[in-house]
Design a protein around this motif. Structure first.
Motif, PDB file in Angstrom:
ATOM      1  N   THR A   1      49.784  37.511  41.890  1.00 46.56           N
ATOM      2  CA  THR A   1      49.947  36.339  41.297  1.00 46.56           C
ATOM      3  C   THR A   1      48.150  36.861  40.906  1.00 46.56           C
ATOM      4  O   THR A   1      47.865  35.985  39.587  1.00 46.56           O
ATOM      5  N   LEU A   2      47.606  37.225  41.127  1.00 49.76           N
ATOM      6  CA  LEU A   2      46.047  37.404  40.540  1.00 49.76           C
ATOM      7  C   LEU A   2      45.582  38.700  40.068  1.00 49.76           C
ATOM      8  O   LEU A   2      44.416  38.838  40.655  1.00 49.76           O
ATOM      9  N   LYS A   3      46.801  39.500  39.454  1.00 52.48           N
ATOM     10  CA  LYS A   3      46.051  40.740  39.167  1.00 52.48           C
ATOM     11  C   LYS A   3      44.958  40.974  38.228  1.00 52.48           C
ATOM     12  O   LYS A   3      44.042  41.570  38.661  1.00 52.48           O
ATOM     13  N   SER A   4      45.345  39.731  37.190  1.00 57.83           N
ATOM     14  CA  SER A   4      44.101  40.310  36.433  1.00 57.83           C
ATOM     15  C   SER A   4      42.422  39.686  36.590  1.00 57.83           C
ATOM     16  O   SER A   4      41.903  39.999  36.345  1.00 57.83           O
ATOM     17  N   LEU A   5      42.914  38.525  37.818  1.00 59.59           N
ATOM     18  CA  LEU A   5      41.831  37.662  37.917  1.00 59.59           C
ATOM     19  C   LEU A   5      41.092  39.633  39.078  1.00 59.59           C
ATOM     20  O   LEU A   5      39.677  39.192  38.936  1.00 59.59           O
ATOM     21  N   ARG A   6      41.397  39.669  40.294  1.00 62.68           N
ATOM     22  CA  ARG A   6      41.099  40.514  40.558  1.00 62.68           C
ATOM     23  C   ARG A   6      40.629  41.712  40.114  1.00 62.68           C
ATOM     24  O   ARG A   6      39.575  42.423  40.382  1.00 62.68           O
ATOM     25  N   ALA A   7      40.817  42.335  38.825  1.00 64.38           N
ATOM     26  CA  ALA A   7      40.948  43.333  37.988  1.00 64.38           C
ATOM     27  C   ALA A   7      39.178  42.841  37.373  1.00 64.38           C
ATOM     28  O   ALA A   7      38.545  43.410  37.398  1.00 64.38           O
TER      29      ALA A   7
ATOM     30  N   LEU B   1      37.299  40.936  38.396  1.00 56.39           N
ATOM     31  CA  LEU B   1      36.260  40.385  39.300  1.00 56.39           C
ATOM     32  C   LEU B   1      35.789  42.129  39.652  1.00 56.39           C
ATOM     33  O   LEU B   1      34.682  42.288  39.779  1.00 56.39           O
ATOM     34  N   LEU B   2      36.818  42.956  40.059  1.00 55.16           N
ATOM     35  CA  LEU B   2      36.475  44.121  40.684  1.00 55.16           C
ATOM     36  C   LEU B   2      35.819  45.019  39.542  1.00 55.16           C
ATOM     37  O   LEU B   2      34.684  45.577  39.831  1.00 55.16           O
ATOM     38  N   ALA B   3      36.010  44.655  38.234  1.00 52.32           N
ATOM     39  CA  ALA B   3      35.300  45.463  36.533  1.00 52.32           C
ATOM     40  C   ALA B   3      33.811  44.584  36.202  1.00 52.32           C
ATOM     41  O   ALA B   3      32.875  45.143  36.394  1.00 52.32           O
ATOM     42  N   SER B   4      33.610  43.391  37.244  1.00 52.78           N
ATOM     43  CA  SER B   4      31.998  42.666  37.014  1.00 52.78           C
ATOM     44  C   SER B   4      31.478  43.523  37.668  1.00 52.78           C
ATOM     45  O   SER B   4      30.505  43.635  37.848  1.00 52.78           O
ATOM     46  N   LEU B   5      32.350  43.463  39.582  1.00 53.96           N
ATOM     47  CA  LEU B   5      31.180  43.558  40.611  1.00 53.96           C
ATOM     48  C   LEU B   5      30.769  45.197  40.260  1.00 53.96           C
ATOM     49  O   LEU B   5      29.457  45.578  40.605  1.00 53.96           O
ATOM     50  N   GLU B   6      31.592  46.197  39.989  1.00 50.33           N
ATOM     51  CA  GLU B   6      31.311  47.406  39.482  1.00 50.33           C
ATOM     52  C   GLU B   6      29.808  48.050  38.530  1.00 50.33           C
ATOM     53  O   GLU B   6      29.082  48.595  38.202  1.00 50.33           O
TER      54      GLU B   6
END
Length: 92
Positions: free
Chosen positions: A28-34, A36-41
């Motif tokens: 359900t939160l796949k796009s938000l997780r992606a 956040l992960l891209a921003s963190l990386e």
């Protein structure tokens, strides 16, 4: 007594957040997780490269001062290393 957040909290915080985002499989939160992960990386690319968690280019947070501060802080010392997915050959 007030507690202060110091530079020593950067590595444990980033590593835990990164690994949590990588391991979560919530659809359900796949796009938000992606996102956040891209921003963190992108933001912590130098630190994540130094810790061998990613291989993306970047110099952000690549200074050794973060590792030194974390290791010298008695709250963290070397405890955060157990959360790193290093192979046995990389640990030697």
């Amino acid at each position: 007594m007030f507690q202060k957040v110091t530079i020593s909290a950067v590595i444990p915080t980033v590593v835990d957040l990164y690994q949590e985002l990588k391991s979560t499989e919530d659809r359900t939160l796949k796009s938000l997780r992606a996102a956040l992960l891209a921003s963190l990386e992108k933001r912590f690319s130098g630190l994540l490269n130094f810790l061998m968690l990613t291989h993306k280019s970047g110099e952000a947070f690549s200074s050794n001062v973060y590792v030194t501060a974390t290791c010298l802080d008695p709250n963290y010392a070397f405890l955060w290393l157990k959360n790193l997915p290093l192979s046995k050959t990389k640990r030697k």
